[in-house]
Scaffold this active site. Sequence first.
Site, PDB file in Angstrom:
ATOM      1  N   GLY A  16      19.438  55.107 -29.872  1.00  0.00           N
ATOM      2  CA  GLY A  16      19.341  55.634 -28.507  1.00  0.00           C
ATOM      3  C   GLY A  16      18.771  54.646 -27.508  1.00  0.00           C
ATOM      4  O   GLY A  16      18.213  55.047 -26.486  1.00  0.00           O
ATOM      5  N   ASN A  18      20.498  52.728 -25.555  1.00  0.00           N
ATOM      6  CA  ASN A  18      21.267  52.912 -24.312  1.00  0.00           C
ATOM      7  C   ASN A  18      20.812  54.168 -23.583  1.00  0.00           C
ATOM      8  O   ASN A  18      20.687  54.170 -22.356  1.00  0.00           O
ATOM      9  CB  ASN A  18      22.766  52.974 -24.609  1.00  0.00           C
ATOM     10  CG  ASN A  18      23.350  51.589 -24.812  1.00  0.00           C
ATOM     11  OD1 ASN A  18      23.585  50.847 -23.869  1.00  0.00           O
ATOM     12  ND2 ASN A  18      23.545  51.221 -26.067  1.00  0.00           N
ATOM     13  N   MET A  94      28.735  58.384 -33.298  1.00  0.00           N
ATOM     14  CA  MET A  94      29.598  57.863 -34.350  1.00  0.00           C
ATOM     15  C   MET A  94      30.660  58.862 -34.818  1.00  0.00           C
ATOM     16  O   MET A  94      30.990  58.912 -36.001  1.00  0.00           O
ATOM     17  CB  MET A  94      28.751  57.403 -35.540  1.00  0.00           C
ATOM     18  CG  MET A  94      27.784  56.273 -35.207  1.00  0.00           C
ATOM     19  SD  MET A  94      28.576  54.841 -34.454  1.00  0.00           S
ATOM     20  CE  MET A  94      29.327  54.125 -35.911  1.00  0.00           C
ATOM     21  N   LEU A  97      35.343  61.920 -30.406  1.00  0.00           N
ATOM     22  CA  LEU A  97      35.086  63.118 -29.610  1.00  0.00           C
ATOM     23  C   LEU A  97      36.323  64.010 -29.613  1.00  0.00           C
ATOM     24  O   LEU A  97      37.429  63.546 -29.369  1.00  0.00           O
ATOM     25  CB  LEU A  97      34.713  62.720 -28.182  1.00  0.00           C
ATOM     26  CG  LEU A  97      34.103  63.834 -27.359  1.00  0.00           C
ATOM     27  CD1 LEU A  97      32.781  64.289 -27.962  1.00  0.00           C
ATOM     28  CD2 LEU A  97      33.886  63.380 -25.934  1.00  0.00           C
ATOM     29  N   ASN A 111      32.304  55.871 -22.719  1.00  0.00           N
ATOM     30  CA  ASN A 111      31.845  55.320 -23.999  1.00  0.00           C
ATOM     31  C   ASN A 111      31.478  53.854 -23.790  1.00  0.00           C
ATOM     32  O   ASN A 111      31.974  53.214 -22.862  1.00  0.00           O
ATOM     33  CB  ASN A 111      32.951  55.440 -25.054  1.00  0.00           C
ATOM     34  CG  ASN A 111      32.488  54.983 -26.417  1.00  0.00           C
ATOM     35  OD1 ASN A 111      31.352  55.258 -26.838  1.00  0.00           O
ATOM     36  ND2 ASN A 111      33.336  54.254 -27.131  1.00  0.00           N
ATOM     37  N   HIS A 113      31.174  50.115 -25.912  1.00  0.00           N
ATOM     38  CA  HIS A 113      31.574  49.448 -27.154  1.00  0.00           C
ATOM     39  C   HIS A 113      31.028  48.023 -27.157  1.00  0.00           C
ATOM     40  O   HIS A 113      31.146  47.312 -26.153  1.00  0.00           O
ATOM     41  CB  HIS A 113      33.097  49.448 -27.274  1.00  0.00           C
ATOM     42  CG  HIS A 113      33.553  48.837 -28.554  1.00  0.00           C
ATOM     43  ND1 HIS A 113      33.431  49.476 -29.764  1.00  0.00           N
ATOM     44  CD2 HIS A 113      34.086  47.611 -28.820  1.00  0.00           C
ATOM     45  CE1 HIS A 113      33.874  48.689 -30.723  1.00  0.00           C
ATOM     46  NE2 HIS A 113      34.277  47.554 -30.182  1.00  0.00           N
TER      47      HIS A 113
END
Length: 205
Positions: A16, A18, A94, A97, A111, A113
């Site tokens: 977490g 981010n 992970m 969705l 999202n 990446h």
Amino acid sequence: MSNRPVKLGVLISGSGSNLQAIINKCEAGELPAQVAVVISSRSDAYGLERAKSCNIPAIYIAREKFPNDVAYNRAVLDKLQEYGTELVVMAGYMRLLGKEVLDAYPNRVMNIHPALLPSFAGAHGIKDALDYGVKVTGVTVHFANDIYDEGPIILQDAVPIQEGDTEDTLAERIHAVEHVIYPRAIKLYCEGKLEIEGKKVRIKE
Ligand code: GRF
């Protein structure tokens, strides 16, 4: 757009960091948003602790409790909606969705990446770039669709690979960039500056 903060529903599975960067920017008044709820697919995700210590509702939803993915996705959607989520932010989530959530939030799911998409998509973007031997990798923030790491790209930033880099040293520099560009992309969304045209995202300045 109104002046009230945009409500974010953040989906996590791990550390977490981010999430923390986003919370910090909101609290500093640099991002016109508010983390309304954090949902984790793992019970031991440290991001749940981060949310709790900032008095943000932190919810673990166990996939095993549901008979199938559709039921699980509906439960995630219910929680997002219960807390008034306007933008869904995947931050190290992970799981793919589900359609149930994507359909309820068209062009409103982001999202991040840890590579320059479309290169090195998948769960090991940092290691794959290092193993391949590219000289430059980076970070991508994109709108999510029903294919992993495929949706329209909002922002990217490059991270050069240095001689002697290990997965850890590279990951540290990638994360530092993530913590800058994810809040930036969310801010552009909150300010109504993102326009999607097919696969392209135009940034209105
Ligand atoms: C980040 O590297 C992100 O790009 C990827 O998962 C990682 C999550 O890290 N999707 P954290 O949980 O935000 O620390």
